[in-house]
Design an enzyme around this catalytic site. Structure first.
Site, PDB file in Angstrom:
ATOM      1  N   LYS A  22       0.848  -1.213   0.000  1.00  0.00           N
ATOM      2  CA  LYS A  22       0.000   0.000   0.000  1.00  0.00           C
ATOM      3  C   LYS A  22       0.877   1.255   0.000  1.00  0.00           C
ATOM      4  O   LYS A  22       0.648   2.185  -0.759  1.00  0.00           O
ATOM      5  CB  LYS A  22      -0.887   0.004   1.241  1.00  0.00           C
ATOM      6  N   ASN A  23       1.906   1.242   0.867  1.00  0.00           N
ATOM      7  CA  ASN A  23       2.688   2.465   1.074  1.00  0.00           C
ATOM      8  C   ASN A  23       3.749   2.714   0.015  1.00  0.00           C
ATOM      9  O   ASN A  23       4.466   3.711   0.074  1.00  0.00           O
ATOM     10  CB  ASN A  23       3.293   2.465   2.486  1.00  0.00           C
ATOM     11  N   CYS A 118      -5.155  11.877  12.863  1.00  0.00           N
ATOM     12  CA  CYS A 118      -5.928  10.626  12.797  1.00  0.00           C
ATOM     13  C   CYS A 118      -5.757   9.945  14.160  1.00  0.00           C
ATOM     14  O   CYS A 118      -5.128  10.475  15.055  1.00  0.00           O
ATOM     15  CB  CYS A 118      -5.435   9.747  11.658  1.00  0.00           C
ATOM     16  N   ARG A 123       0.017  14.117  13.390  1.00  0.00           N
ATOM     17  CA  ARG A 123       0.570  13.904  12.042  1.00  0.00           C
ATOM     18  C   ARG A 123       0.621  15.183  11.200  1.00  0.00           C
ATOM     19  O   ARG A 123      -0.025  15.305  10.161  1.00  0.00           O
ATOM     20  CB  ARG A 123      -0.188  12.798  11.331  1.00  0.00           C
ATOM     21  N   ASP A 307       4.303   0.102  12.162  1.00  0.00           N
ATOM     22  CA  ASP A 307       3.083  -0.501  11.592  1.00  0.00           C
ATOM     23  C   ASP A 307       2.921  -1.965  11.985  1.00  0.00           C
ATOM     24  O   ASP A 307       1.899  -2.565  11.653  1.00  0.00           O
ATOM     25  CB  ASP A 307       3.097  -0.386  10.063  1.00  0.00           C
ATOM     26  N   ARG A 400      -8.813  -0.605   4.570  1.00  0.00           N
ATOM     27  CA  ARG A 400      -7.975   0.462   3.995  1.00  0.00           C
ATOM     28  C   ARG A 400      -6.615  -0.092   3.589  1.00  0.00           C
ATOM     29  O   ARG A 400      -5.980   0.420   2.673  1.00  0.00           O
ATOM     30  CB  ARG A 400      -7.767   1.587   5.020  1.00  0.00           C
TER      31      ARG A 400
HETATM   32  C1  EPZ Z   1       4.011   6.707   6.588  1.00  0.00           C
HETATM   33  O1  EPZ Z   1       3.219   7.725   7.173  1.00  0.00           O
HETATM   34  C2  EPZ Z   1       3.095   5.515   6.407  1.00  0.00           C
HETATM   35  N1  EPZ Z   1       2.002   5.876   5.507  1.00  0.00           N
HETATM   36  C3  EPZ Z   1       2.543   5.070   7.756  1.00  0.00           C
HETATM   37  O2  EPZ Z   1       1.774   3.899   7.527  1.00  0.00           O
HETATM   38  C4  EPZ Z   1       3.724   4.711   8.661  1.00  0.00           C
HETATM   39  O3  EPZ Z   1       3.232   4.359   9.936  1.00  0.00           O
HETATM   40  C5  EPZ Z   1       4.665   5.924   8.788  1.00  0.00           C
HETATM   41  O4  EPZ Z   1       5.094   6.348   7.469  1.00  0.00           O
HETATM   42  C6  EPZ Z   1       5.914   5.602   9.601  1.00  0.00           C
HETATM   43  O5  EPZ Z   1       6.575   4.513   9.036  1.00  0.00           O
HETATM   44  C7  EPZ Z   1       2.254   5.940   4.176  1.00  0.00           C
HETATM   45  O6  EPZ Z   1       3.358   5.712   3.712  1.00  0.00           O
HETATM   46  C8  EPZ Z   1       1.081   6.278   3.292  1.00  0.00           C
HETATM   47  P1  EPZ Z   1       5.941  10.037   8.819  1.00  0.00           P
HETATM   48  P2  EPZ Z   1       3.761   9.245   7.252  1.00  0.00           P
HETATM   49  O7  EPZ Z   1       5.823  11.317   8.091  1.00  0.00           O
HETATM   50  O8  EPZ Z   1       4.678   9.500   6.134  1.00  0.00           O
HETATM   51  C9  EPZ Z   1       6.125  13.390  12.155  1.00  0.00           C
HETATM   52  C10 EPZ Z   1      -0.084   2.500   7.756  1.00  0.00           C
HETATM   53  O9  EPZ Z   1      -0.592   1.923   8.721  1.00  0.00           O
HETATM   54  N2  EPZ Z   1       6.032  14.378  11.067  1.00  0.00           N
HETATM   55  O10 EPZ Z   1       7.100   9.141   8.531  1.00  0.00           O
HETATM   56  O11 EPZ Z   1       2.570  10.125   7.454  1.00  0.00           O
HETATM   57  C11 EPZ Z   1       4.858  12.567  12.316  1.00  0.00           C
HETATM   58  O12 EPZ Z   1       3.911  13.239  13.127  1.00  0.00           O
HETATM   59  C12 EPZ Z   1       0.369   3.933   7.877  1.00  0.00           C
HETATM   60  O13 EPZ Z   1       0.115   1.972   6.624  1.00  0.00           O
HETATM   61  C13 EPZ Z   1       6.090  15.745  11.384  1.00  0.00           C
HETATM   62  O14 EPZ Z   1       6.192  16.125  12.542  1.00  0.00           O
HETATM   63  O15 EPZ Z   1       4.610   9.201   8.589  1.00  0.00           O
HETATM   64  C14 EPZ Z   1       5.386  11.292  12.961  1.00  0.00           C
HETATM   65  O16 EPZ Z   1       5.478  11.500  14.356  1.00  0.00           O
HETATM   66  C15 EPZ Z   1       0.090   4.490   9.259  1.00  0.00           C
HETATM   67  N3  EPZ Z   1       6.013  16.658  10.381  1.00  0.00           N
HETATM   68  C16 EPZ Z   1       6.788  11.142  12.377  1.00  0.00           C
HETATM   69  O17 EPZ Z   1       7.112  12.417  11.803  1.00  0.00           O
HETATM   70  C17 EPZ Z   1       5.905  16.279   9.063  1.00  0.00           C
HETATM   71  O18 EPZ Z   1       5.859  17.169   8.180  1.00  0.00           O
HETATM   72  C18 EPZ Z   1       6.901  10.092  11.257  1.00  0.00           C
HETATM   73  O19 EPZ Z   1       5.822  10.328  10.376  1.00  0.00           O
HETATM   74  C19 EPZ Z   1       5.845  14.898   8.756  1.00  0.00           C
HETATM   75  C20 EPZ Z   1       5.930  13.970   9.776  1.00  0.00           C
END
Ligand code: EPZ
Length: 420
Positions: A22-23, A118, A123, A307, A400
């Site tokens: 998915k990702n 969410c 996020r 995850d 999803r």
């Molecule tokens: C990706 O989400 C995945 N989703 C998530 O999978 C996964 O849990 C996550 O990466 C971590 O591996 C997709 O790829 C579509 P991050 P993402 O930006 O990119 C903070 C699932 O179950 N952050 O790596 O949204 C954020 O709050 C989903 O398949 C900021 O502060 O995660 C988090 O604490 C859930 N500012 C940390 O970074 C930003 O601009 C990591 O989030 C961006 C992120």
């Protein structure tokens, strides 16, 4: 509203093919916007709600989709006539933020509803927006929408991500491949889905070095051609089945995995007492009667995947001893704990740590799914719970991110079915 019903099952036995990741599929669909003519071909796209949502948003831009007899998704992005991703669709799928970079690169403008938080955390997308601003985009917020504009081509930049962000890295990679000059992304995420996206972009003519490391260097080009790409297997789905094998004391072979992507989970499952054999792209997991307790600390790849935290916690609920979970990626990713407690689990939460005291059994019960991976942990718990039916309500969360999960579990001997 659908629910999943699970009864205590015999040890799982057999082999399973996981779907496309998915990702990886989500950013790769968005990346097709970067080519202005011709038809893309994407293979191994999983049949998931999030994929359908992203396709609906892109159809709103004027993108055409069709599938051929072999199930290959054909995509035409030559006639774009809108650049707005509406709130009612974005609110159901945060990954819509991945459209921002490609739209800005292609169009010079984009209007994307600001994805809300969410269940698992606030996020924010501040790092996405900071990086795009550094590339010359002007970003304003208007009525809950991100309004982004670039005067002409985006400019290459040298950007350091304060926090490792998966979609942040992907978004800026896509914005940079047709930007003017060189872009360097520092403290970039290393996830396999990023390496796969870079491989697809390179097949379109992009110049990218360092994907899969913490420093990615991109030389902008003026034009990209359509992609022909196969999405990598879903390591989180594979991990879910690997944990299920250990949990039920069964023997499961994941036929079409990328073992390299599951290394941290394999180490933890072996510490928990499972036997693991890797043969080419197949991973065989043999569970034992006794489950050893193991501590888990989630981290960006190649650390233990956040995850898979909820699913592994279900395993530890039946371990011989106590295990400490530290969730370092998201601030609120223990929502499954209250539902596991309803099934008799003994878990204490203190901030971003959860102490799991292993017990002899879990008890069947009606429970509520709250997010995608929490719902998977509850399905796993139902496979071993005693006393009757476990009903997982709000199962739309599961749909999803898992493609035909109950069919795959049925093939392995699980007692699982869907009820309206
Ligand atoms: C990706 O989400 C995945 N989703 C998530 O999978 C996964 O849990 C996550 O990466 C971590 O591996 C997709 O790829 C579509 P991050 P993402 O930006 O990119 C903070 C699932 O179950 N952050 O790596 O949204 C954020 O709050 C989903 O398949 C900021 O502060 O995660 C988090 O604490 C859930 N500012 C940390 O970074 C930003 O601009 C990591 O989030 C961006 C992120």
């Amino acid at each position: 509203m659908d629910k999943m019903v699970i009864e205590r099952s015999a040890p799982l036995n057999g082999s399973v093919k996981v779907s496309g990741a998915k990702n990886a599929a989500l950013p790769e669909l968005a990346a097709t916007l970067l080519a202005s003519s011709g038809w893309h071909s994407l293979s191994n796209i999983p049949n998931l709600k999030d994929i359908h949502t992203l396709k609906r948003i892109m159809e709103g831009f004027g993108v055409s989709f069709s599938s051929d007899a072999a199930g290959i998704l054909k995509i035409f992005t030559g006639n774009l006539n809108s650049h707005e991703a509406p709130y009612d669709l974005v609110k159901t799928m945060r990954a819509s933020i991945l459209l921002l970079g490609p739209l800005l690169a292609r169009y010079g403008k984009a209007r994307i509803s600001l994805p809300g938080g969410c269940a698992i955390g606030e996020r924010p997308v501040n790092l996405h927006l900071d990086a795009l601003s550094a590339m010359g985009a002007s970003i304003t917020l208007d009525g809950g929408y991100i309004e982004a504009k670039a005067n002409g081509r985006l400019k290459g930049t040298d950007f350091f991500f304060d926090i490792v962000t998966v979609t942040g890295t992907e978004n800026i990679m896509m914005a940079a491949v047709t930007a003017e000059g060189k872009t360097v992304l520092r403290n970039a995420a290393l996830e396999p889905e990023i390496t796969d996206l870079a491989k697809m972009l390179a097949s379109m003519g992009a110049h990218i070095e360092g994907a899969g490391t913490d420093t990615i260097v991109i030389e902008g080009v003026s034009e990209l051609k359509p992609a022909s790409h196969t999405v990598i297997p879903d390591r989180i789905e594979a991990g879910t089945f690997m944990i299920a094998a250990a949990l039920t004391g069964g023997k499961v072979i994941i036929e079409n995995s990328e073992p390299e992507h599951s290394k941290s989970l394999m180490v933890k499952l072996e510490q928990a007492g499972a036997d693991i054999n890797v043969r080419g792209n197949a991973i065989e997991v043999c569970g034992k009667d006794k489950i050893e307790s193991v501590d888990i600390k989630t981290a960006p790849y190649p650390g233990f995947a956040t995850d898979l935290q909820a699913q592994f916690m279900t395993l530890m609920c039946l371990a011989d001893g106590w295990s400490m979970f530290r969730e370092t990626v998201f601030e609120n990713r223990f929502i499954h704990v209250s539902e596991l407690r309803r099934m008799g689990a003994d878990i204490d939460i203190n901030g971003n740590q959860a102490l799991v005291r292993g017990k002899k059994k879990l008890l069947s019960a009606p429970v509520m799914a709250t997010d995608l991976r929490a719902s998977a942990s509850l399905v796993l718990a139902g496979l071993v719970a005693e006393g009757g039916r476990t009903e997982v309500h709000r199962i739309y969360h599961l749909d999803r991110g898992y493609d035909k999960l109950e069919e795959k579990f049925l093939k392995l001997g699980a007692k699982i079915w869907r009820e309206v």
